[in-house]
Motif scaffolding. Sequence first.
Motif, PDB file in Angstrom:
ATOM      1  N   ASP A 226       0.851  -1.185   0.000  1.00  0.00           N
ATOM      2  CA  ASP A 226       0.000   0.000   0.000  1.00  0.00           C
ATOM      3  C   ASP A 226       0.889   1.238   0.000  1.00  0.00           C
ATOM      4  OD1 ASP A 226       0.999   0.156   2.559  1.00  0.00           O
ATOM      5  OD2 ASP A 226      -0.934   0.040   3.583  1.00  0.00           O
ATOM      6  N   ALA A 227       0.264   2.416  -0.073  1.00  0.00           N
ATOM      7  CA  ALA A 227       1.004   3.684   0.015  1.00  0.00           C
ATOM      8  C   ALA A 227       1.054   4.110   1.469  1.00  0.00           C
ATOM      9  CB  ALA A 227       0.324   4.748  -0.839  1.00  0.00           C
ATOM     10  N   LYS A 228       2.223   4.535   1.921  1.00  0.00           N
ATOM     11  CA  LYS A 228       2.389   4.966   3.306  1.00  0.00           C
ATOM     12  C   LYS A 228       2.798   6.444   3.316  1.00  0.00           C
ATOM     13  CE  LYS A 228       3.626   0.402   4.995  1.00  0.00           C
ATOM     14  NZ  LYS A 228       2.339   0.215   5.699  1.00  0.00           N
ATOM     15  N   PRO A 229       2.151   7.255   4.162  1.00  0.00           N
ATOM     16  CA  PRO A 229       2.400   8.712   4.169  1.00  0.00           C
ATOM     17  C   PRO A 229       3.712   9.064   4.857  1.00  0.00           C
ATOM     18  CG  PRO A 229       0.830   8.138   5.880  1.00  0.00           C
ATOM     19  CD  PRO A 229       1.113   6.860   5.132  1.00  0.00           C
ATOM     20  N   LEU A 230       4.816   8.723   4.193  1.00  0.00           N
ATOM     21  CA  LEU A 230       6.135   8.872   4.803  1.00  0.00           C
ATOM     22  C   LEU A 230       7.012   9.920   4.131  1.00  0.00           C
ATOM     23  CD1 LEU A 230       7.024   5.070   5.217  1.00  0.00           C
ATOM     24  CD2 LEU A 230       6.326   6.657   7.021  1.00  0.00           C
TER      25      LEU A 230
END
Length: 271
Positions: A226-230
């Motif tokens: 998934d996409a991670k807000p990093l």
Amino acid sequence: MVASLHPDMALTLFKYRSSERALEALVRGSLYFAPRQTLNDTLEVTFEDAGADEFQAVLGVFFYQKAQQRGQPGYRLDRSVAEAFARTNAAENRRFREHAEQVGIFSATPNQTSRAMWHAYADAGRGYCFELRLLPETQQQCGLHCRPVVYRSGPRRHNRAEDLVRVLEALASEHPQASIEELQHLSLEGSVRSRWGIETTARVASIKHTDWQHEQELRLLAARSDAKPLLQASLQRVWSLRGSTPDRLGEVSALLASGYPGVTLEPWPPR
């Protein structure tokens, strides 16, 4: 620049991006952990399971050697334990495969100097290179694990016992006075089994064909794709290739100015 793989140190790595992918990441503020099916090696996370006999052989050697070192000569694995394991090994292998195939993979490199990478992943130099720095607490909070890719051209046969032995070696070092029976009891604890699961999954998800060994890839692994807000917490610099004409330079510059304080856009190699 070589990234540190020590879990208690900050991790520095580089991600080459086309202008479109760079803009998409900057807008979303995220790093994308891809499913194995989308990566360029079609054999990602594909392997043959080792059988029960192979598993027991590796584990048996470990406990025999530890018994010798700890004054318990002649130790052998209990036959009833070996028979019980043989009955459950196939089911354990199936569960492990299902878990491993769901891993999310963020591919990067410690190498900022590769023109081959600029060409292959940054639109022949018209794209960008993100310099990222992830703090250990960020890695821990997100359950991320960094591994260097191992490049192999031969068959991919995976024996989970090899990873269990590495975890048991650390356990034995933590308990230098423990008997073999005590070590076996400690090995059943949830924390030990969790460490084993992480290590064996990370290993099987970090193998790639030798066709890509020039990439010197480092992988961040997550339990799911998934996409991670990093990105806002990890982006340090954005590089463009000196001598090229970067695509959509104004848009990239505007996004950095508005959403990434202190992050600069600089030409590589610096003068």
